[in-house]
Design an enzyme around this catalytic site. Structure first.
Site, PDB file in Angstrom:
ATOM      1  N   GLU A 182       3.327  -0.326   3.940  1.00 45.35           N
ATOM      2  CA  GLU A 182       2.997   0.959   3.663  1.00 45.35           C
ATOM      3  C   GLU A 182       4.125   1.695   2.859  1.00 45.35           C
ATOM      4  O   GLU A 182       5.232   2.102   3.807  1.00 45.35           O
ATOM      5  CB  GLU A 182       2.369   1.712   4.724  1.00 45.35           C
ATOM      6  CG  GLU A 182       1.158   1.311   5.341  1.00 45.35           C
ATOM      7  CD  GLU A 182      -0.082   1.623   4.481  1.00 45.35           C
ATOM      8  OE1 GLU A 182       0.049   2.389   3.399  1.00 45.35           O
ATOM      9  OE2 GLU A 182      -1.257   0.964   4.636  1.00 45.35           O
ATOM     10  N   HIS A 194       0.915  -1.221   0.029  1.00 42.73           N
ATOM     11  CA  HIS A 194      -0.167   0.079  -0.138  1.00 42.73           C
ATOM     12  C   HIS A 194       1.073   1.386   0.087  1.00 42.73           C
ATOM     13  O   HIS A 194       2.213   1.149   0.206  1.00 42.73           O
ATOM     14  CB  HIS A 194      -0.944   0.040   1.336  1.00 42.73           C
ATOM     15  CG  HIS A 194      -1.700  -1.091   1.511  1.00 42.73           C
ATOM     16  ND1 HIS A 194      -3.075  -0.922   1.875  1.00 42.73           N
ATOM     17  CD2 HIS A 194      -1.874  -2.398   1.045  1.00 42.73           C
ATOM     18  CE1 HIS A 194      -3.763  -1.872   1.884  1.00 42.73           C
ATOM     19  NE2 HIS A 194      -3.024  -2.937   1.532  1.00 42.73           N
TER      20      HIS A 194
END
Length: 120
Positions: A75, A6
């Site tokens: 992330e 992500h």
């Protein structure tokens, strides 16, 4: 193992995302040990997903909770958002982000047959 990518924040997240309670026991130790090891390569901050914000329906919560699959969410770069560049950082970050995350990904593949080996 399962790895989800992500953007953004430069974090290595692991379950649980829907509660601040940890998984506990050896399972928790495996998640923490693997996350710390991967952070040595990509310099991301390892943490339980709920430390970012509480969320239900997370892929890793499902993977672990239902199937006992060791799951992590990376992330990716950038660490902070500035305008639209947090979620869409552009082509200039592709190669450095790939380079930072290839060793963590290979480590997960290597440990996938026995994740508990990281605490033995």
């Amino acid at each position: 193992v399962l790895l989800s990518f992500h953007t953004f924040s430069e974090l290595i997240l692991y379950p649980w995302g829907n509660t601040n309670e940890g998984i506990g026991g050896d399972d928790q130790r495996v998640f923490e040990t693997m996350a710390r090891k991967m952070a040595e390569w990509n310099k991301y901050r390892p943490m339980q997903s709920s430390g970012l914000y509480l969320a239900s329906g997370d892929t890793c919560d499902w993977a672990w909770g239902v199937h006992k699959i060791f799951c992590f969410t990376f992330e990716l770069t950038p660490q902070y958002s500035w305008g639209p560049f947090g979620f869409y950082p552009g082509p200039r970050v592709i190669q450095p982000t790939f380079k930072a995350n290839i060793n963590p990904a290979l480590y997960l593949i290597e440990k996938s047959s026995d994740p508990y080996s990281v605490i033995k």
